[in-house]
Motif scaffolding. Structure first.
Motif, PDB file in Angstrom:
ATOM      1  N   GLU A  37       0.839  -1.197   0.000  1.00  0.00           N
ATOM      2  CA  GLU A  37       0.000   0.000   0.000  1.00  0.00           C
ATOM      3  C   GLU A  37       0.876   1.249   0.000  1.00  0.00           C
ATOM      4  N   ALA A  38       1.315   1.617  -1.192  1.00  0.00           N
ATOM      5  CA  ALA A  38       2.145   2.811  -1.368  1.00  0.00           C
ATOM      6  C   ALA A  38       1.522   3.643  -2.479  1.00  0.00           C
ATOM      7  N   ASN A  39       0.547   4.466  -2.111  1.00  0.00           N
ATOM      8  CA  ASN A  39      -0.202   5.240  -3.095  1.00  0.00           C
ATOM      9  C   ASN A  39       0.262   6.685  -3.191  1.00  0.00           C
ATOM     10  N   TRP A  83      14.215   3.047  -6.072  1.00  0.00           N
ATOM     11  CA  TRP A  83      12.893   3.620  -6.270  1.00  0.00           C
ATOM     12  C   TRP A  83      12.235   3.726  -4.890  1.00  0.00           C
ATOM     13  N   TYR A  84      12.023   4.946  -4.403  1.00  0.00           N
ATOM     14  CA  TYR A  84      11.414   5.175  -3.094  1.00  0.00           C
ATOM     15  C   TYR A  84       9.897   5.320  -3.277  1.00  0.00           C
ATOM     16  N   CYS A  85       9.137   4.485  -2.596  1.00  0.00           N
ATOM     17  CA  CYS A  85       7.681   4.451  -2.762  1.00  0.00           C
ATOM     18  C   CYS A  85       7.004   4.802  -1.433  1.00  0.00           C
ATOM     19  N   TYR A  86       6.243   5.894  -1.430  1.00  0.00           N
ATOM     20  CA  TYR A  86       5.650   6.428  -0.211  1.00  0.00           C
ATOM     21  C   TYR A  86       4.134   6.227  -0.190  1.00  0.00           C
ATOM     22  N   GLY A  90       3.203  10.213   3.491  1.00  0.00           N
ATOM     23  CA  GLY A  90       4.641  10.440   3.399  1.00  0.00           C
ATOM     24  C   GLY A  90       5.486   9.357   4.020  1.00  0.00           C
ATOM     25  N   GLY A  91       4.880   8.253   4.466  1.00  0.00           N
ATOM     26  CA  GLY A  91       5.644   7.145   5.026  1.00  0.00           C
ATOM     27  C   GLY A  91       6.274   6.313   3.923  1.00  0.00           C
ATOM     28  N   LEU A  92       7.509   5.896   4.136  1.00  0.00           N
ATOM     29  CA  LEU A  92       8.216   5.083   3.149  1.00  0.00           C
ATOM     30  C   LEU A  92       7.763   3.633   3.298  1.00  0.00           C
ATOM     31  N   ARG A  93       7.038   3.136   2.300  1.00  0.00           N
ATOM     32  CA  ARG A  93       6.462   1.793   2.359  1.00  0.00           C
ATOM     33  C   ARG A  93       7.323   0.740   1.684  1.00  0.00           C
ATOM     34  N   ALA A  94       8.056   1.132   0.658  1.00  0.00           N
ATOM     35  CA  ALA A  94       8.861   0.153  -0.077  1.00  0.00           C
ATOM     36  C   ALA A  94       9.967   0.869  -0.835  1.00  0.00           C
ATOM     37  N   VAL A  95      11.027   0.124  -1.117  1.00  0.00           N
ATOM     38  CA  VAL A  95      12.112   0.602  -1.972  1.00  0.00           C
ATOM     39  C   VAL A  95      12.441  -0.520  -2.944  1.00  0.00           C
ATOM     40  N   LEU A  96      12.523  -0.191  -4.211  1.00  0.00           N
ATOM     41  CA  LEU A  96      13.004  -1.145  -5.204  1.00  0.00           C
ATOM     42  C   LEU A  96      14.469  -0.835  -5.479  1.00  0.00           C
ATOM     43  N   ALA A  97      15.350  -1.782  -5.158  1.00  0.00           N
ATOM     44  CA  ALA A  97      16.773  -1.632  -5.464  1.00  0.00           C
ATOM     45  C   ALA A  97      17.040  -2.339  -6.789  1.00  0.00           C
ATOM     46  N   CYS A 155       5.963   1.048   7.955  1.00  0.00           N
ATOM     47  CA  CYS A 155       6.815   1.977   7.224  1.00  0.00           C
ATOM     48  C   CYS A 155       8.288   1.677   7.512  1.00  0.00           C
ATOM     49  N   ILE A 156       9.105   1.992   6.548  1.00  0.00           N
ATOM     50  CA  ILE A 156      10.555   1.857   6.698  1.00  0.00           C
ATOM     51  C   ILE A 156      11.085   3.151   7.301  1.00  0.00           C
ATOM     52  N   ASP A 157      11.800   3.055   8.425  1.00  0.00           N
ATOM     53  CA  ASP A 157      12.391   4.245   9.027  1.00  0.00           C
ATOM     54  C   ASP A 157      13.889   4.034   9.206  1.00  0.00           C
ATOM     55  N   SER A 158      14.527   4.966   9.902  1.00  0.00           N
ATOM     56  CA  SER A 158      15.989   4.932  10.018  1.00  0.00           C
ATOM     57  C   SER A 158      16.489   3.752  10.838  1.00  0.00           C
TER      58      SER A 158
END
Length: 271
Positions: A83-85, A107-110, A114-121, A142-145
């Motif tokens: 769920e990254a709309n 690819w940063y998907c929020y 504004g929460g980071l839900r996924a990243v495509l490397a 969400c992905i955080d630090s």
């Protein structure tokens, strides 16, 4: 920062721990572009799918056929139930005077908050092969630090590493900085630490040309330095592994991290 594109000036750090230690730090600059707002980027010297000193060509990414990257990524998110709309940003080395080599683009998907839900490397090797790792928080978190997510290594990247073990990813952004850490573990534990970090600014004529004049051979240098460091490893008699058959699948997903792994500490790279 409401600009449709950002420039990130900083450094890449890479450190191999065994059987011979090898560490390097190089200056780099990257671009981060909002895939829904590519048409809004109007910067002297930069172009989308146009010959300019600095450019991004959509056929270098994703399906690699020049089609709409935002829609391709959204279809992928739906396929995997993520769920990254919100906004989708591509973080990458641009083409510089027509030449590009991207060891990895992100690819940063929020979500809409504004929460980071996924990243495509999206990982590329020097043999012209690509593999994509879809990294998502567990249970729709969400992905955080503090998040560390793992992917099984699927593709041959370096002749001095076997295709085994896993990567551990960490992402940390602030309004002024960006940082990505990738640790590689083989059967004996942590083998390689990599970090890319820098200061974020809006992409405009001044920030673009300042970066380009400082590093006019950026992407050619990335490619050349990979081979230069390979020469150093060969001189240190690090074992060499032949290239295996490419993976049968083009994309793999993150797994639950094993709790006994020690999270590697990375140095700050923001300048």
């Amino acid at each position: 920062m409401n600009a449709p594109a950002q420039i990130i000036r900083g450094q890449v750090m890479h450190e191999r721990l065994r059987p011979a230690q090898n560490r390097f730090v190089y200056p780099v600059f990257c671009l981060r572009v909002n895939l829904a707002r590519l048409d809004e980027i109007d910067v002297s010297g930069f172009g989308i799918n146009r010959k300019r000193p600095v450019s991004i060509y959509t056929h270098d990414y994703g399906p690699k056929d020049g089609s709409n990257l935002e829609q391709w990524m959204r279809d992928l998110l739906v396929q995997y139930g993520i769920e990254a709309n919100g906004e989708i940003w591509l973080h990458t080395f641009p083409r510089v005077f027509g030449f590009v080599f991207n060891p990895v683009s992100f690819w940063y998907c929020y979500d809409l908050d504004g929460g980071l839900r996924a990243v495509l490397a999206e990982v590329n090797n020097t043999f012209g092969e690509t593999h994509q790792y879809l990294i998502a928080g567990h249970d729709q978190q969400c992905i955080d630090s503090n998040t560390r997510l793992e992917c099984i290594k699927m593709m041959h990247v370096s002749p001095f590493c076997e295709v085994q073990g896993h990567y551990q990813f960490g992402f940390r952004d602030t309004p002024q900085t960006a940082w990505v850490g990738i640790d590689y573990f083989d059967a004996d534990g942590l083998l390689i630490k990599t970090a890319v970090g820098g200061k974020r600014e809006a992409l405009n004529r001044q920030t673009l040309w300042r970066a380009l004049l400082a590093q006019p051979l950026l992407t050619l240098g990335v490619f050349a330095r990979i081979h230069w460091q390979a020469f150093h490893l060969w001189r240190k008699r690090v074992p060499f592994f032949s290239k295996p058959v490419p993976p049968a699948i083009a994309l793999s997903t993150s797994i639950h991290p094993t709790p006994h792994k020690v999270v590697a500490q990375h140095s700050e790279l923001t300048s």
